[in-house]
Design an enzyme around this catalytic site. Structure first.
Site, mmCIF file in Angstrom:
data_model
loop_
_atom_site.group_PDB
_atom_site.id
_atom_site.type_symbol
_atom_site.label_atom_id
_atom_site.label_comp_id
_atom_site.label_asym_id
_atom_site.label_seq_id
_atom_site.Cartn_x
_atom_site.Cartn_y
_atom_site.Cartn_z
ATOM 1 N N HIS A 152 0.839 -1.198 0.000
ATOM 2 C CA HIS A 152 0.000 0.000 0.000
ATOM 3 C C HIS A 152 0.873 1.247 0.000
ATOM 4 O O HIS A 152 1.978 1.236 0.544
ATOM 5 C CB HIS A 152 -0.913 0.011 1.222
ATOM 6 C CG HIS A 152 -1.883 -1.123 1.233
ATOM 7 N ND1 HIS A 152 -3.059 -1.099 0.525
ATOM 8 C CD2 HIS A 152 -1.837 -2.342 1.837
ATOM 9 C CE1 HIS A 152 -3.697 -2.237 0.712
ATOM 10 N NE2 HIS A 152 -2.980 -3.014 1.495
ATOM 11 N N GLY A 162 11.221 -21.471 7.465
ATOM 12 C CA GLY A 162 9.862 -21.308 7.962
ATOM 13 C C GLY A 162 9.526 -19.896 8.402
ATOM 14 O O GLY A 162 10.313 -19.240 9.074
ATOM 15 N N LYS A 180 15.149 -6.387 0.731
ATOM 16 C CA LYS A 180 15.978 -5.964 -0.400
ATOM 17 C C LYS A 180 16.573 -7.196 -1.053
ATOM 18 O O LYS A 180 16.560 -8.287 -0.476
ATOM 19 C CB LYS A 180 17.066 -4.983 0.038
ATOM 20 C CG LYS A 180 18.070 -5.558 0.999
ATOM 21 C CD LYS A 180 19.123 -4.546 1.385
ATOM 22 C CE LYS A 180 20.169 -5.215 2.270
ATOM 23 N NZ LYS A 180 21.263 -4.337 2.599
ATOM 24 N N ARG A 199 19.836 -10.116 6.308
ATOM 25 C CA ARG A 199 21.181 -9.683 5.913
ATOM 26 C C ARG A 199 22.077 -10.905 5.727
ATOM 27 O O ARG A 199 21.847 -11.957 6.323
ATOM 28 C CB ARG A 199 21.765 -8.729 6.932
ATOM 29 C CG ARG A 199 22.056 -9.373 8.244
ATOM 30 C CD ARG A 199 22.330 -8.389 9.372
ATOM 31 N NE ARG A 199 22.733 -9.046 10.579
ATOM 32 C CZ ARG A 199 21.989 -9.875 11.324
ATOM 33 N NH1 ARG A 199 20.772 -10.176 10.934
ATOM 34 N NH2 ARG A 199 22.448 -10.417 12.416
#
Length: 186
Positions: free
Chosen positions: A115, A142, A166, A180
């Protein structure tokens, strides 16, 4: 000629999800998912036939353990040797490409939809969607969440509970929120 809401959705532009064409496609997916989720492990061919009708593309030797949930199905492209465990959710308001030999643990969530952050635009009912691409030989742990617009490279492992916001390159182990890289594999 003006774009349809579906064309806007797939182009990553603001669109109205309650458009009649999109509502009809969502209803079609709900019907097929209800049928799929009612099958048993003794019905592999019936499962495959439903997935062939639901998804844009399916490869050979795929296993998706019910329940499965998605918005449309028609924007999902699944490669060979894919395994999805219980409860996977794919919000396929844009293209979702899943490579060969990808493993999904239970409750993996793939979200192309999002949104607008500006309240005025959000209150208009318009939404956005960005494509997601998952490479070959990927393992997603999971409860991981893959966010809109993300690409995950080949041979990568995403740890359980990770939130991937990202792109993650090939040949790494990545974990956390936000996800990361913690180890290179190559």
């Amino acid at each position: 000629m003006e774009k349809t809401e579906k064309q806007k959705m797939l182009a990553g532009e603001l669109y109205l999800a309650d458009d009649p064409e999109l509502a009809a496609e969502s209803k079609r997916a709900s019907r097929l998912l209800r049928m799929y989720n009612a099958t048993t492990e003794e019905q592999p061919e019936q499962r495959r036939q439903i997935l062939k009708e639901l998804f844009a593309q399916i490869g050979e030797k795929i296993t998706i353990v019910p329940p499965l949930h998605c918005d449309y199905g028609s924007n999902i492209y699944v490669g060979n040797g894919v395994y999805m465990n219980y409860g996977c959710v794919i919000l396929d308001c844009n293209k979702v490409e899943i490579g060969d030999n990808v493993l999904f643990a239970p409750y993996v969530q793939i979200y192309t939809a999002y949104h607008p952050t500006e309240p005025e635009i959000r209150l208009s009912g318009r939404e956005l969607a960005a494509p997601i691409k998952i490479g070959n030989n990927v393992w997603i742990g999971g409860g991981a969440i893959i966010c809109p617009g993300v690409t995950i490279g080949d041979n990568t492992t995403i740890g359980a509970g990770s939130v991937v916001v990202k792109d993650i390159p090939a040949n790494v182990v990545a974990v956390g929120n936000p996800c990361r890289i913690i180890r290179n594999l190559a």
